[in-house]
Design an enzyme around this catalytic site. Structure first.
Site, short mmCIF file in Angstrom:
data_model
loop_
_atom_site.label_atom_id
_atom_site.label_comp_id
_atom_site.label_asym_id
_atom_site.label_seq_id
_atom_site.Cartn_x
_atom_site.Cartn_y
_atom_site.Cartn_z
CG ASP A 331 2.61 2.12 -4.20
OD1 ASP A 331 1.87 2.70 -4.97
OD2 ASP A 331 3.48 2.70 -3.63
CG ASP A 644 6.72 5.42 -3.27
OD1 ASP A 644 6.13 6.04 -4.40
OD2 ASP A 644 7.08 4.03 -3.62
CG ASP A 648 2.37 8.88 -4.73
OD1 ASP A 648 1.88 9.01 -5.76
OD2 ASP A 648 3.15 7.94 -4.50
#
Ligand code: ATP
Length: 924
Positions: A331, A644, A648
């Site tokens: 990310d 997170d 996901d």
């Protein structure tokens, strides 16, 4: 109070449940009541598995084929009246079991302690205030708030719900999420159909809810049906399984060899007793008994080293896989960037505003570029843009001793701070225009909406903030400077967004509309036909440690890919600042960033190629993450993927290493992950990879160190039988050598610091065998050195007229000396100990010193002489022993040097033939 074990909560109306539990659905319990209930019900944690007690766990240690053999050998030796030998063998079995027991308990304790560090939190209403508490502190009667991503902390009777969906697979095995509603159920219904209940350990996958705790700890449904996962099972990895299989195979081979030894010896007319002892010696010598324990302890040491570097391992096999990782998909926000947002630019109704001040301090100036300051800020569009930012917001700023901090989402913190700079105050606005309803932010939708009373003279007003593309698709209109509405110039806004994003700013759009006075609730369908108010662009600088970590990963042959929910241009600008390979500032070279939209129509086959080439994926959806993991794996990559959010979870599960964020991650993501980062920082992933490589190195070193001894001892016995001479080493002596050296020498390799070049080599191919041809060659070489050294010394001593006892003592010392010297060689598989630093592992120094003292005792102490059939030896023998050690060092040193030379010559040749990058997966 009604008995709390009563299983009728789902059939009781919500009000009645709250009343029975003497709670309040709006205010929750009060402080004194909570303390009393905590005393009464204890902590809300599942009772640990009762499991086998220490005695049984100790006895299990004897349940190993090797120990059976030793025990049988001991019994037969005792029956033959060889009491000293029998007791030594018994002693060794006991010591082995004690060591195994201690190591296993230590490893299990380390994992247990780690499991405790990832305890869940619960959001509760107590005395009318909402707060986060550790879920262990919950008591029956507590009112708990649930939102998507949470783990349900106790059994709850739902009081309110909004599109609530729960994954109950932990309880029912059914993995499709079930819808939950705060309705009354009349009939007795099975557990899986109790829609008005949310059960402990299940996961909220969507929506929100509020419920009252009806059962905690062991009284919950999950507490009744299952017990805590057994940690002993967790101590297994593909590698330990492989080694266990290898050991079993080895055992069969060795037993066969032992039988052959016995038969050959007896058929040549040797005494049965002696041949039996020779067979026993062969079996105990050739079996690498220290191996399984060493693997477990090395992995456990790896786990705790990783924890010290902020990577908590949830599944032990991850320790191994980390060393082979070839791609890390990360990310952006918070992992690669610092997640400290400051709004720098606002663009509304064609006006460009810039801000001064830094951090979250709501003081600073807003520059309006030569125009009248007050007039610009009073313009309705600008005002709505700022007010939407502060009111459509679930976070707070707090002034602490160390400065202003955000409680909640940093993006939202920045919006509060900038509104403060323009003179808007959140609590005052909330008093004037209270919020009636919310659609919370979810990455899936990329926006948040709130409904307010009394905004700018309107009885009801909707504010929406979110990703630009999403909001623009909802906005046919825009607000002008004077407050009128007109058609939105989408192209103009896009140009503006691109300009802001190209500077690396994270851009959010703001919009809204009045709603009819009777509206008290909002749904996703209401967020259409909006009026566009403006944009706010915030800076979120890259983490300096992430820049260094990316560089280190790339040097280590690991590709780093950024997979972000943010805008393509912002992602690209940040990727350039981070120094990501495959992203060039020069636009000519750049296909660079792909968005989920770009890839929506690509086939999985095409994606395999794109996933390999492209380094940045923007506006990524959870589905894209999952597809990317699969595509990369199809390319032969070992993928670590961060995440997170709730959605996901599938990508985290699919990845070889699922990495969840400890601070911002949801419980759902953490449950699905193999590793949790306590600081959400990319640098911790790199650290874990480094440790993973170190663990593998140390395991290999131990194996390369231990096998020659086993082989050498086996060969010595076989040679003696086949040549028809006395055994140069007796079973008890072999046991002595193996046990003392495994603990004092071999295990010290687990503490070996990582080598300098650990992050400059290519990742390990997980399919490759642990022992390469080179290493097998070295093992055989050292085994032969042992054979020649021990056998030669024994025969030399006999030739000089020494007794067999003295000759054997010399042979034992040769074995130990070769092991000691070879240990220094094994500290690195490629370098010499002088390159490593002679004292860089103090444990080795300590182990060797202790071993030397023990060997002197073994040779010269009368009591040891009696037990181990040894005898004092003279200087002439000690010199020979030392010389054998020196020869070993030189031989292995030469072999390492030769291999390095050959390798560098081969790679120079390869490099001249092809110009492939080093991080190619192709082992050639
Ligand atoms: P990363 O995936 O790298 O962490 P991200 O934080 O941008 O990046 P998301 O949290 O999925 O990813 O956010 C996606 C987009 O949604 C953001 O780029 C932003 O435009 C918008 N957004 C983020 N946070 C909020 C919020 N609290 N309210 C409204 N919109 C938001």
């Amino acid at each position: 109070m009604e008995t709390l074990n009563e299983r009728l909560w789902h059939r009781t109306p919500a009000d009645e449940v709250v009343e029975l539990l003497k709670s309040d659905s709006n205010r929750g319990l009060d402080r004194f009541e909570i303390e009393a209930r905590q005393r009464e019900y204890g902590p809300n944690s599942l009772p640990a598995r009762s499991g086998p007690g220490p005695l049984v766990r100790f006895l299990i240690q004897f349940h190993q084929p090797l120990l059976y053999i030793l025990l049988i050998a001991a019994v037969i030796t005792a029956l033959l009246d060889e009491w000293v030998d029998a007791s030594v063998i018994f002693g060794v079995v006991l010591v082995n079991a004690i060591i195994g027991y201690l190591q296993e308990s230590k490893a299990a304790k380390a994992l247990e302690a780690l499991a405790r560090t990832t305890l869940t939190e619960a959001r509760v209403i107590r005395s009318g205030e909402t707060r986060n508490i550790p879920s262990t502190e919950l008591v029956p009667g507590d009112v708990v708030l649930l939102q998507s991503g949470d783990k349900v902390p106790a059994d709850l009777r739902l009081l309110r719900s909004r599109d609530l969906q729960v994954d109950e697979s932990a309880l029912t095995g059914e993995s499709v999420p079930v819808e939950k509603k705060a309705i009354d159920l009349q009939l007795e219904t099975p557990l899986a159909e109790r829609r008005n209940m949310a059960y402990a350990s299940t996961l909220v996958t969507y929506g929100q809810g509020r419920g009252v705790v009806v059962a905690t700890a062991g009284n919950t449904e999950v507490g009744r049906i299952s017990e805590l996962i057994s940690l002993a099972d967790v101590l297994e990895t593909p590698l330990t399984r492989k080694i266990a299989k290898f050991s079993r195979l080895l055992l069969v081979v060795i037993l066969l060899l032992a039988a052959v030894t016995f038969i050959v010896g007896v058929s040549r007319g040797q005494a049965k007793f002696e041949m039996f002892m020779a067979a026993v010696a062969l079996a105990v010598g050739a079996i690498p008994e220290g191996l399984p324990a060493a693997v477990t302890i090395t992995l456990a040491i790896g786990v705790s080293r990783m924890a010290r570097r902020r990577a908590i391992i949830r599944k032990l096999p991850a320790v191994e896989t980390l060393g082979s990782t070839t791609v890390v998909c990360s990310d952006k926000t918070g992992t690669l960037t610092v997640n400290q947002m400051t709004v720098l630019e606002i663009w509304s109704a064609g006006q460009q505003l810039r801000t001064s001040g830094s951090g979250y301090e709501p003081d600073g100036r807003i520059e309006v570029g030569g125009e009248d300051h007050a007039e610009v800020l009073a313009s309705p569009a600008v005002r709505h843009c700022l007010q939407a930012g502060i009111q459509c917001n679930d976070s707070q700023l707090i002034n602490t001793e160390s400065g202003w901090k955000v409680q909640g989402d940093p993006t939202e913190g920045a919006l509060i701070a900038v509104a403060g700079k323009a003179g808007l105050d959140g609590s005052q606005l909330e008093a004037e225009s209270p919020r009636l309803d919310t659609i919370p932010f979810e990455s899936q939708h990329q926006y948040m909406a709130t409904l307010h009373e009394n905004v700018a003279g309107q009885p009801r007003h909707l504010y929406v903030k979110g990703a630009v593309e999403v909001l623009l698709s909802k906005c046919p209109l825009a607000m002008t400077r004077s407050g009128e509405t007109g058609p939105l110039d989408v192209a103009l806004v896009h140009r503006q967004v691109e300009a802001m994003a190209a500077k690396g700013l994270r851009v959010l759009a703001f919009a809204g509309k009045p709603l009819p006075p009777t509206t008290n609730e909002i749904r996703h369908e209401d967020t259409c036909d909006l009026v566009f108010y403006g944009l706010q662009g915030m800076i979120d600088p890259p983490r300096s440690e992430a820049i260094a970590a990316i560089k280190a990963c790339q040097t280590a042959g690991i590709r780093v890919k950024m997979i972000t929910g943010d805008h393509a241009k912002t992602a690209q600008a940040i990727a350039i600042q981070l120094g990501l390979d495959g992203v060039h500032q020069d636009n000519e070279q750049a296909p660079i960033v792909k968005t989920a939209n770009d890839l929506a129509k690509t086939s999985d086959q095409q994606l395999i190629e794109i996933a390999d080439q492209v380094a940045v994926f923007a506006r990524a959806t959870p589905e894209l993450k999952l597809r990317l993991v699969r595509a990369l794996q199809a390319n032969g990559h070992i993928v670590a993927m961060t995440g997170d959010g709730v959605n996901d979870a599938p990508a985290l599960k699919q990845a070889d290493i699922g990495v969840a964020m400890g601070i911002t991650g949801t419980e759902v993501a953490k449950e699905a992950a193999d590793m949790v980062l306590t600081d959400d920082n990319f640098a911790s992933i790199k650290a874990a990879v480094e440790e993973g490589r170190g663990v593998f190195d140390n395991l290999t070193k131990f194996i390369v160190w231990t096998l020659p001894t086993n082989m050498g001892e086996g060969l010595v016995i076989l040679a003696a039988i086949f040549v028809g001479v006395a055994l140069p080493i007796l079973p008890v002596q072999i046991l002595w050598v193996n046990m003392t050296t495994a603990v004092l020498l071999g295990l010290m390799l687990a503490f070996e610091p990582k080598e300098d070049d650990i992050m400059t080599r290519a990742p390990r191919d997980p399919q490759a065998p642990i022992l390469t041809g080179d290493l097998i060659g070295r093992i055989v070489l050292v085994a032969l050195v042992m054979l020649v050294g021990a056998f030669g010394s024994f025969e030399w001593a006999i030739g000089r007229g020494y007794s067999e006892t003295v000759a054997r003592t010399i042979a034992v010392n040769v074995f130990v000396m070769v092991e000691v010297i070879y240990l220094f060689n094994c500290r690195s598989l490629t370098k010499s100990m002088f390159e490593l630093g002679v004292m860089s592992n103090r444990w080795i120094g300590l182990g060797v010193a202790t071993m030397v003292v023990l060997q002197i005792a073994f040779t010269h102490l009368p009591v040891m002489n009696r037990i181990f059939h040894s005898a004092p030896i003279g200087w002439d023998a000690w010199w020979r022993i030392l010389l054998t050690g020196l020869a070993t060092y030189m031989i292995v040193g030469f072999e390492k040097w030769l291999r390095r030379k050959l390798r560098s010559r081969a790679s120079a040749k390869n490099a001249s033939m092809s110009e492939r990058p080093m991080n190619t997966l192709d082992p050639s």
